[in-house]
Motif scaffolding. Structure first.
Motif, PDB file in Angstrom:
ATOM      1  N   ALA A   1       0.887  -1.156   0.023  1.00 22.66           N
ATOM      2  CA  ALA A   1       0.048   0.022  -0.126  1.00 22.66           C
ATOM      3  C   ALA A   1       0.916   1.095  -0.134  1.00 22.66           C
TER       4      ALA A   1
ATOM      5  N   GLN B   1       2.598   4.695  -2.503  1.00 24.92           N
ATOM      6  CA  GLN B   1       2.479   5.594  -3.663  1.00 24.92           C
ATOM      7  C   GLN B   1       3.785   5.966  -4.227  1.00 24.92           C
TER       8      GLN B   1
ATOM      9  N   PRO C   1       1.179  -1.172  -6.771  1.00 23.80           N
ATOM     10  CA  PRO C   1      -0.226  -1.511  -7.504  1.00 23.80           C
ATOM     11  C   PRO C   1      -0.234  -0.337  -8.920  1.00 23.80           C
ATOM     12  N   ASP C   2       0.091  -1.147  -9.863  1.00 22.90           N
ATOM     13  CA  ASP C   2      -0.051  -0.385 -11.023  1.00 22.90           C
ATOM     14  C   ASP C   2      -1.365  -0.912 -11.970  1.00 22.90           C
TER      15      ASP C   2
ATOM     16  N   MET D   1      -5.943   0.513 -11.499  1.00 24.29           N
ATOM     17  CA  MET D   1      -6.954   1.115 -10.602  1.00 24.29           C
ATOM     18  C   MET D   1      -7.748  -0.204 -10.063  1.00 24.29           C
TER      19      MET D   1
ATOM     20  N   ILE E   1      -5.855  -0.383  -6.923  1.00 18.90           N
ATOM     21  CA  ILE E   1      -6.248   0.861  -5.715  1.00 18.90           C
ATOM     22  C   ILE E   1      -7.496   0.727  -5.041  1.00 18.90           C
ATOM     23  N   TRP E   2      -8.584   0.485  -5.970  1.00 17.69           N
ATOM     24  CA  TRP E   2      -9.979   0.390  -5.559  1.00 17.69           C
ATOM     25  C   TRP E   2      -9.785  -0.739  -4.519  1.00 17.69           C
TER      26      TRP E   2
ATOM     27  N   GLY F   1      -7.373  -1.748  -2.301  1.00 14.75           N
ATOM     28  CA  GLY F   1      -6.572  -1.214  -1.466  1.00 14.75           C
ATOM     29  C   GLY F   1      -7.598  -0.326  -0.603  1.00 14.75           C
ATOM     30  N   ARG F   2      -8.289   0.482  -1.326  1.00 13.56           N
ATOM     31  CA  ARG F   2      -9.086   1.455  -0.609  1.00 13.56           C
ATOM     32  C   ARG F   2     -10.367   0.530   0.335  1.00 13.56           C
TER      33      ARG F   2
ATOM     34  N   LEU G   1      -5.318   5.477  -0.912  1.00 15.59           N
ATOM     35  CA  LEU G   1      -4.293   5.159  -2.110  1.00 15.59           C
ATOM     36  C   LEU G   1      -4.943   6.165  -3.160  1.00 15.59           C
TER      37      LEU G   1
ATOM     38  N   ARG H   1      -3.760   7.233  -5.894  1.00 15.74           N
ATOM     39  CA  ARG H   1      -3.426   6.939  -7.646  1.00 15.74           C
ATOM     40  C   ARG H   1      -2.807   5.822  -7.555  1.00 15.74           C
ATOM     41  N   ARG H   2      -2.693   5.129  -8.733  1.00 12.82           N
ATOM     42  CA  ARG H   2      -1.712   4.013  -8.859  1.00 12.82           C
ATOM     43  C   ARG H   2      -0.299   4.197  -9.298  1.00 12.82           C
TER      44      ARG H   2
END
Length: 278
Positions: A39, A41, A91-92, A94, A97-98, A100-101, A107, A109-110
């Motif tokens: 997790a 950025q 995390p490359d 989305m 990222i979703w 992870g949230r 997070l 952005r990726r």
């Protein structure tokens, strides 16, 4: 990268040192279908890489992973082990990222491979790091090296190597390792696509003294204009796959239609608590 590149660049994974000799890093992370996702950025990844370069304790590798990498790992437990033993799995994509949230991580952005590569060079140019480019189509790494030197005058290009369209022999691979060691880069960028680049990094981890290996997929092609990039709004809203599928439907239909559908199905089961992969 084109169709023929899908059959390219790989050495047998038996070249890797035993996987159990590596230990997972202590980062905040979450699991997606058995794959650890850190997790983090872009600023945090840059800071981590700078620490590794400063310490020069050993060779580290970074997997820049999205849905495709997770599904390759889902279907291949051996590759899942290689991926999970990376020092960072960023995390490359989305969907990651979703997820992870959903796991409580903020997070924004990726960690998009081409964007991270550019951001790292912009942030560290003054430090004069030495960069090595491994991979890409013939002529692309050379073009990237020239463009990077023009854009970042204080950045040092230590060397490049473009593998042939076939597996390397042991003798050729040893020669490449010696070439990289003589060049003494601080960062080695690997542009081979997933899962080839992760396998290559893991196989060479204990043969190189480079502090950082980073697999960045199509970043070489994107930064040299060889591959069109999706508009920013598509990249930021999880639609880059649609743009790339429209550009290369024959090459990418399986990745995005088949793997994408499987990803949604298995992640839904995992989120509902019906299935978990360790």
């Amino acid at each position: 990268m084109r169709v023929q590149e899908e059959a390219r660049f790989s050495l047998s994974t038996t070249m890797s040192t035993p996987l159990q000799t590596r230990q997972s890093p202590d980062h905040q992370s979450f699991k997606v279908l058995g794959v650890r996702v850190d997790a983090t950025q872009i600023p945090g990844v840059i800071e981590e890489l700078e620490n590794w370069i400063d310490r020069r304790e050993r060779c580290h590798y970074v997997a820049v992973t999205g849905m495709h990498g997770v599904m390759e790992a889902f279907h291949d437990p051996g590759f899942r082990a290689i991926l999970n033993l990376a020092d960072l799995i960023v995390p490359d994509g989305m969907p990651l990222i979703w997820l992870g949230r959903l796991n409580g991580y903020k997070l924004a952005r990726r960690v998009y491979g081409p964007e991270f590569m550019l951001a790292f060079c912009e942030a560290t140019e003054s430090r004069g790091y030495r960069h090595f480019f491994y991979g890409g189509k013939p002529g692309v790494a050379e073009k990237l090296a020239s463009a990077w030197k023009a854009r970042f005058p204080r950045l040092e290009v230590a060397g490049i190597y473009v593998p042939p369209f076939r597996p390397l022999t042991w003798e050729e691979d040893d020669a490449v390792v010696q070439q990289i060691e003589r060049a003494a880069p601080d960062v080695l960028w690997v542009g081979l696509s997933t899962p080839k680049q992760e396998r290559w990094m893991n196989a060479h981890l204990h043969r190189l003294s480079v502090p950082v290996l980073v697999g960045v997929g199509a970043a070489f092609d994107i930064h040299t204009g060889e591959l069109r990039q999706a508009p920013r709004w598509m990249r930021e809203h999880g639609l880059e796959w649609l743009f790339r599928l429209c550009l290369e439907p024959r090459r990418l239909w399986r990745r995005y239609i088949v793997y994408g559908s499987q990803f949604l199905f298995w992640v839904a089961l995992e989120q509902l608590g019906f299935r978990k992969l360790d």
